[in-house]
Write a protein that holds these residues in place. Structure first.
Motif, PDB file in Angstrom:
ATOM      1  N   LEU A 200       0.797  -1.124   0.049  1.00  0.00           N
ATOM      2  CA  LEU A 200      -0.155  -0.135  -0.112  1.00  0.00           C
ATOM      3  C   LEU A 200       0.978   1.480  -0.058  1.00  0.00           C
ATOM      4  O   LEU A 200       0.433   2.365  -0.710  1.00  0.00           O
ATOM      5  CB  LEU A 200      -0.858   0.077   1.454  1.00  0.00           C
ATOM      6  CG  LEU A 200      -1.944  -1.013   1.296  1.00  0.00           C
ATOM      7  CD1 LEU A 200      -2.700  -1.087   2.636  1.00  0.00           C
ATOM      8  CD2 LEU A 200      -3.068  -1.072   0.140  1.00  0.00           C
TER       9      LEU A 200
ATOM     10  N   SER B  56      -2.443   4.019   4.914  1.00  0.00           N
ATOM     11  CA  SER B  56      -3.545   3.058   5.488  1.00  0.00           C
ATOM     12  C   SER B  56      -3.671   3.131   7.022  1.00  0.00           C
ATOM     13  O   SER B  56      -2.529   3.674   7.607  1.00  0.00           O
ATOM     14  CB  SER B  56      -2.785   1.713   5.191  1.00  0.00           C
ATOM     15  OG  SER B  56      -1.597   1.370   5.824  1.00  0.00           O
TER      16      SER B  56
ATOM     17  N   LEU C 178      -8.425  -4.590  -1.070  1.00  0.00           N
ATOM     18  CA  LEU C 178      -7.268  -3.871  -1.153  1.00  0.00           C
ATOM     19  C   LEU C 178      -6.506  -3.749  -2.658  1.00  0.00           C
ATOM     20  O   LEU C 178      -5.913  -2.709  -2.980  1.00  0.00           O
ATOM     21  CB  LEU C 178      -6.274  -4.202   0.192  1.00  0.00           C
ATOM     22  CG  LEU C 178      -6.720  -4.076   1.541  1.00  0.00           C
ATOM     23  CD1 LEU C 178      -5.900  -4.953   2.270  1.00  0.00           C
ATOM     24  CD2 LEU C 178      -6.969  -2.606   1.733  1.00  0.00           C
TER      25      LEU C 178
ATOM     26  N   VAL D 234     -13.526  -1.962   4.365  1.00  0.00           N
ATOM     27  CA  VAL D 234     -12.230  -1.433   3.401  1.00  0.00           C
ATOM     28  C   VAL D 234     -12.983  -0.228   2.867  1.00  0.00           C
ATOM     29  O   VAL D 234     -13.833  -0.456   1.970  1.00  0.00           O
ATOM     30  CB  VAL D 234     -11.929  -2.392   2.416  1.00  0.00           C
ATOM     31  CG1 VAL D 234     -10.918  -1.951   1.542  1.00  0.00           C
ATOM     32  CG2 VAL D 234     -11.241  -3.859   3.109  1.00  0.00           C
TER      33      VAL D 234
END
Length: 611
Positions: free
Chosen positions: A497, A504, A533, A560
């Protein structure tokens, strides 16, 4: 990756180089020795009724209607050497057996020419007493039984020279024609005892039974070649020997199938037909000598057998997809070597004496038997190692159970210990996957990052590595609670990420007391979250992403959310959302989506029962 490719190239070079070297050594080492020129006869006289007929050596006769007859061969030589030197007569081949005399003096007084339990396949050397050969003409006579019951009659070299000249030739040829089959017979006997011992110990009984049958069939042929005595008559034992060759093809096929679960159904029918038809044809030879009357037909039968033997190599090559590389290389090397040895013997059987490679069939089959013996020993050693480690773990767990202050029932002990053993074995398998396949995949990714950093292949390989690591994490013994499993997921995904430019936020504090009961469901959950993700990294064009997990009554809630571009107004579900929907249905939950962070992007909510 370069190192791995170089290692594979070196392994292939070693494999084929050693195989060619071994076959070349057999080709050179089994070439029959020939006495110096000028010492061997090229023509002999054969008595035909009351007349003598001139025949060329080597001689190969096929008895037809004659059931009990004696063939007399006569040769005349002129000797001019010194009477004090030790002379000898060398017979490179005279089968089934013979009675010899020089100038009327018997050299083989104990031989009964009418015996029917003897077929001698080796060379012979007869030293001659001083003065037996005189200046001028000397007469050598050979009497050989010409009988269908003893099969065909062959006479090879007939040589007269100094003993010191002929003795090395005899010794070399004896080892090639008799010594090597006897050594192979001893090795096969040892392997047979080894197989019986494994059988008694109950170590993989079906595989060991088939292996024992293979060794027995190899023993039959080696014994026929190694010793002249044939208790049941030479013809019967030849039939048994020929049938053993046919049955060996079938048992080797069964052995390969039992080891690696390989079956070639189309070829299997043809092989069984060859074995059945060929065995039936061999079994009728004591009553109908078709193999002697029609030698071309006999050659065709063995040509078909040789073709099926070659197909066994194809079977081994196909087994490579399921076998350990070490096992496959050892067995394939031995199979090609064995087929090569048999092909040498068959292809040179009717050539001139100095070009023939005879009786190397036992060498080829012994190498095959040794290869399978090594393979079974390796598997047995690995099995014993697993059992020893399991026994150690079992003893430790029993000790711990006995130390508990509260008594535990026997059934609970068994359940707890079985669970522990399963966990240990699962951890070992996961370590092997991680250390083996995982390391190789990392090497591939490193090369792709250097050579094609922006390619779709690199992204797919990175996703495959992530899926494998998530599977390992889900099965890991330490992931007994959901907070630990989510921490592992964070450890795997947070660097990705960050690399994609996403900040995040992980909120996982409310699942610290949730225990994981079903690891397969945990694996599905981790893949669902990883799918969401990954979609955010690839398609959302977001800067922030939030991941949450909490308890709702007896269930679980996961979210999410990102601040990206969101879903299209008319979204078309691709594989990602279909996979998400399928996995959540397997877990028995449901999901929905809505606005994401600060009203931008998209938010996915997942509600599940306990896992």
């Amino acid at each position: 990756m370069r190192a791995d490719g170089s290692g594979r190239w070196r392994a292939d070079l070693l494999f084929w180089g050693s195989l060619l070297l071994a076959l070349g050594s057999v080709w050179l080492g089994f070439r029959l020795a020939v006495p110096p020129s000028g010492h061997c006869l090229e023509q002999v006289l054969a008595r035909n009724n009351d007349s003598w007929q001139e025949l060329a050596l080597p001689l190969h006769l096929t008895p037809r209607e004659q059931r009990r007859a004696v063939l007399t061969l006569r040769a005349t030589i002129n000797y001019t050497g010194p009477p004090t030197s030790l002379q000898a007569i060398y017979l490179g081949e005279a089968t089934p057996f013979y009675r010899a005399s020089v100038n009327g003096v018997e050299l083989t007084p104990t031989i009964d020419i009418l015996r029917r339990d003897l077929r001698d396949l080796g060379p012979h050397l007869h030293p001659l007493v001083a003065g037996l050969l005189h200046d001028g003409e000397n007469v050598i006579e050979l009497e050989l039984p010409l009988s269908v019951a003893l099969s065909e009659l062959r006479v090879g070299q007939l040589c007269v020279a100094d003993y010191v000249t002929l003795e090395p030739v005899y010794r070399l040829n004896w080892w090639r024609q008799v010594g090597v089959p006897r050594i192979c017979l001893a090795l096969l006997g040892s392997l047979g005892l080894f197989a019986v011992l494994f059988w008694r110990l109950g170590e993989r009984p079906r595989v060991v039974r088939i292996f024992a049958v293979c060794v027995f069939l190899m023993l039959v042929r080696a014994a026929y070649l190694a010793f002249p005595w044939k208790p049941f008559s030479p013809l019967v034992e030849r039939v048994v020997s020929d049938v053993s060759i046919l049955l060996l093809l079938w048992t080797l096929y069964l052995l390969i199938g039992a080891l690696w679960n390989v079956r070639l159904r189309r070829w299997e029918g043809m092989l069984s037909g060859v074995v059945i038809f060929g065995s039936a044809a061999m079994l009728v030879t004591p009553w109908w000598d078709w193999h002697l009357r029609y030698p071309q037909l006999n050659n065709m039968v063995w040509l078909v057998v040789a073709a099926n033997a070659g197909m066994l190599g194809v079977t081994v090559a196909r087994a490579a997809r399921r076998a350990h590389p070490l096992e496959w290389r050892v067995v394939l090397w031995a199979m090609v070597f064995g087929v090569g040895c048999c092909a040498m013997e068959a292809a040179t059987f009717n050539l001139a004496i100095e070009l023939r490679r005879v009786w190397i069939y036992p060498l080829g089959t012994t190498v095959i038997a040794l290869a399978f013996g090594v393979l079974l020993t390796r598997r047995s050693a690995l099995g014993m190692d697993v059992l020893n480690r399991s026994a150690a773990v079992l003893a430790r767990d029993i000790d711990l159970a006995l130390r508990e202050p509260t008594p535990t029932s026997g059934a609970q002990w068994v359940d707890e210990i079985s669970s522990t053993l399963i966990d240990h074995e699962r951890q070992r398998v996961l370590r092997d996957i991680h250390d083996g396949f995982g390391s190789r995949l990392v090497a591939v990714l490193s090369r792709l990052r250097r050579e094609q950093p922006g390619s779709a292949v690199y992204a797919d390989m990175q996703r495959a590595l992530l899926d494998m690591r998530l599977m390992i994490d889900a099965m890991d013994e330490s992931a007994r609670s959901l907070d630990i499993a989510m921490a592992m997921l964070r450890h795997r995904l947070e660097p990705l990420l960050s690399g994609a430019g996403l900040d995040s936020d992980w909120n996982l504090e409310r699942v610290d007391a949730v225990q994981v009961d079903d690891r397969r469901k945990l694996m599905q959950l981790l893949r669902c979250l990883e799918e969401l993700l990954s979609n955010a990294m690839q398609h959302a064009s977001a800067r922030r992403i939030a991941i949450g997990a909490s308890r709702i009554g007896n269930g679980l809630y996961f979210s999410v959310a990102d601040d990206g571009c969101g879903l299209p107004l008319t979204p078309q579900r691709g594989n990602g959302l279909r996979n998400l929907d399928r996995r959540i249905q397997i877990l028995g939950g449901h999901w929905k989506h809505g606005p994401g962070i600060d009203g931008r992007g998209v938010r996915f909510d997942i509600v599940l029962p306990r896992i």
